[in-house]
Design an enzyme around this catalytic site. Structure first.
Site, PDB file in Angstrom:
ATOM      1  CD  GLU A 193      33.162  39.652  31.287  1.00 41.43           C
ATOM      2  OE1 GLU A 193      33.793  40.177  32.223  1.00 41.43           O
ATOM      3  OE2 GLU A 193      32.393  40.282  30.566  1.00 41.43           O
ATOM      4  CB  ALA A 242      35.676  35.382  45.610  1.00 36.99           C
ATOM      5  CB  ALA A 262      27.847  42.990  42.063  1.00 33.62           C
ATOM      6  CG  LEU A 263      30.629  36.487  39.959  1.00 39.61           C
ATOM      7  CD1 LEU A 263      29.570  35.693  40.720  1.00 39.61           C
ATOM      8  CD2 LEU A 263      30.864  35.854  38.584  1.00 39.61           C
ATOM      9  N   GLY A 281      56.831  53.172  15.441  1.00 41.74           N
ATOM     10  CA  GLY A 281      58.072  53.629  16.037  1.00 41.74           C
ATOM     11  C   GLY A 281      57.820  54.544  17.220  1.00 41.74           C
ATOM     12  CG  ASP A 340      29.248  29.643  28.834  1.00 43.90           C
ATOM     13  OD1 ASP A 340      30.460  29.606  29.122  1.00 43.90           O
ATOM     14  OD2 ASP A 340      28.489  28.666  28.969  1.00 43.90           O
ATOM     15  CD  GLU A 376      32.454  38.258  47.434  1.00 45.12           C
ATOM     16  OE1 GLU A 376      33.232  37.853  48.330  1.00 45.12           O
ATOM     17  OE2 GLU A 376      31.229  38.023  47.424  1.00 45.12           O
TER      18      GLU A 376
END
Length: 379
Positions: A361, A129, A123-124, A337, A238, A126
């Site tokens: 990410e 953010a 959970a990073l 197609g 990373d 927001e």
């Protein structure tokens, strides 16, 4: 650069791909159509040891190489991108603990996470953010022998099904990104409210949620020292960008294979369309882009395995693979197609699944910023 696949890497890829093709691929369309969670595959993935592939042997994991991990994620995504998203979101959570936590906290959380008994969420992000974590509003204020966490996280993969959530929050508002700290919360902690899964365009079985926080967390559940959360998150991302590249390559490989099979079978004017030069050029471009993306991904994974700095490599791999996957999936649909535009075939799903890869990410624009900054610094 001189990398190769070890015998263990080959065996791992073969076993994961067999499982994925037999168990994941046949139900991928149903998961997409119904929106059911890819966590239905937890037991089978756990039996294969998938949930601990990112954990080194000294921490209780299998000690798989970073290239072996990359190819395993690729094989899962080739069969079902939703399942790959669920697995790699778990890796973001366990990487946070592996890279930032003290030995006691690692011993508390990682053993059950490695076996798949406990599923993690990261959970990073927001609502205000996303690309810049330093703008986050979630606060962690000292309270007795712990912290009171308040705030809202958004687009959090696995949060509804997770057993633990790694949460990043501001402990010192005056310190910018140096005031961010990380915590690991049991999902059952009072004061954690998880909303319904978002109704997403693609990766529909890799559920994402809004998480509202007003809860207490003991200081022993802080990951590392106060103020080290941002540094931990950047290391985790990373790793995560390499795994996104692997997901992209899996989706693109599935799309290319479908296009080649269709071109050989579909006839126009009594000839397979594979005989038409214009279509051959499309397939040549698709195959070339896929190989280039794969090699960029292998380079980043190889540097990760060697313990070298790989931030630029992971951003390059993620940027190129995510944009190539969208082009390859779109070209594969074009080759089919009108049939490719129907839900009777997987092409439109590949197009939808690939689209998010240019956003999460770190968006393509953020990756270009990172790459440019590092190239300019090197010069």
């Amino acid at each position: 650069m001189d990398f190769s696949f070890s015998e263990d890497d080959v065996l791992l890829h073969d076993s994961v791909r067999r499982f994925a093709q037999a168990e994941l691929k046949p139900v991928a369309a149903e998961i997409d159509a119904s929106g059911r969670s890819a966590t239905r595959h937890r037991a089978g993935l756990a039996e294969l040891g998938i949930f601990g592939l990112n954990i080194p042997e000294e921490e209780g994991g299998p000690g798989v190489s970073a290239i072996g991990l990359f190819r395993a994620v690729e094989a899962i995504a080739e069969a079902c991108a939703s399942t790959a998203s669920m697995v790699t979101a778990h890796y973001l959570a366990t990487d946070s603990i592996l890279l930032g936590a003290d030995p006691d906290l690692r011993r508390t959380i990682l053993p059950r996470a490695i076996t798949g008994e406990a599923l993690g969420a990261f959970a990073l992000t927001e609502p205000r953010a996303g690309s810049n974590p330093a703008d986050m509003r979630t606060r962690a204020i000292r309270e007795g022998d712990g912290y009171r966490l308040t705030g809202v996280k958004h687009f959090i993969s696995n949060a509804g099904e997770a057993d633990f959530i790694v949460v990043y929050a501001i402990t010192d508002p005056s310190a910018g990104h140096r005031g961010i700290s990380a915590f690991v919360l049991d999902k059952s902690t009072p004061g954690i409210e998880v909303g319904p899964p978002e109704n997403t365009m693609g990766i529909r079985g890799g559920h994402v949620f809004e998480v509202a926080l007003d809860c207490f967390v003991p200081a022993a559940r802080r990951i590392g020292a106060e103020g080290t959360g941002f540094r931990t998150a950047m290391k985790v991302l990373d790793n995560g960008r390499v795994e996104v590249a692997a997901q992209c390559i899996g989706i693109a490989q599935a799309a290319l294979d479908a296009a080649v099979d269709w071109a050989k079978q579909r006839e126009v004017g009594g000839h397979p369309i594979a005989e038409f030069q214009g279509l051959q050029w499309m397939i040549a471009d698709m195959a070339t882009e896929l190989d280039a993306a794969r090699l960029l991904g292998y380079r980043a994974a190889w540097k990760r395995h060697k313990g070298e700095r790989f931030s630029r490599d992971s951003s390059m791999a993620k940027l190129f693979a995510s944009e190539a996957a969208s082009r390859i999936a779109d070209a594969a649909l074009q080759i089919h197609g009108g049939y490719g535009y129907t839900r009777d075939m997987p092409l439109e799903r590949y197009v939808r699944d690939a689209r998010i890869m240019r956003i999460y990410e770190g968006s393509s624009e953020i990756q270009r910023n990172i790459i440019a900054r590092m190239v300019l610094e090197e010069r």
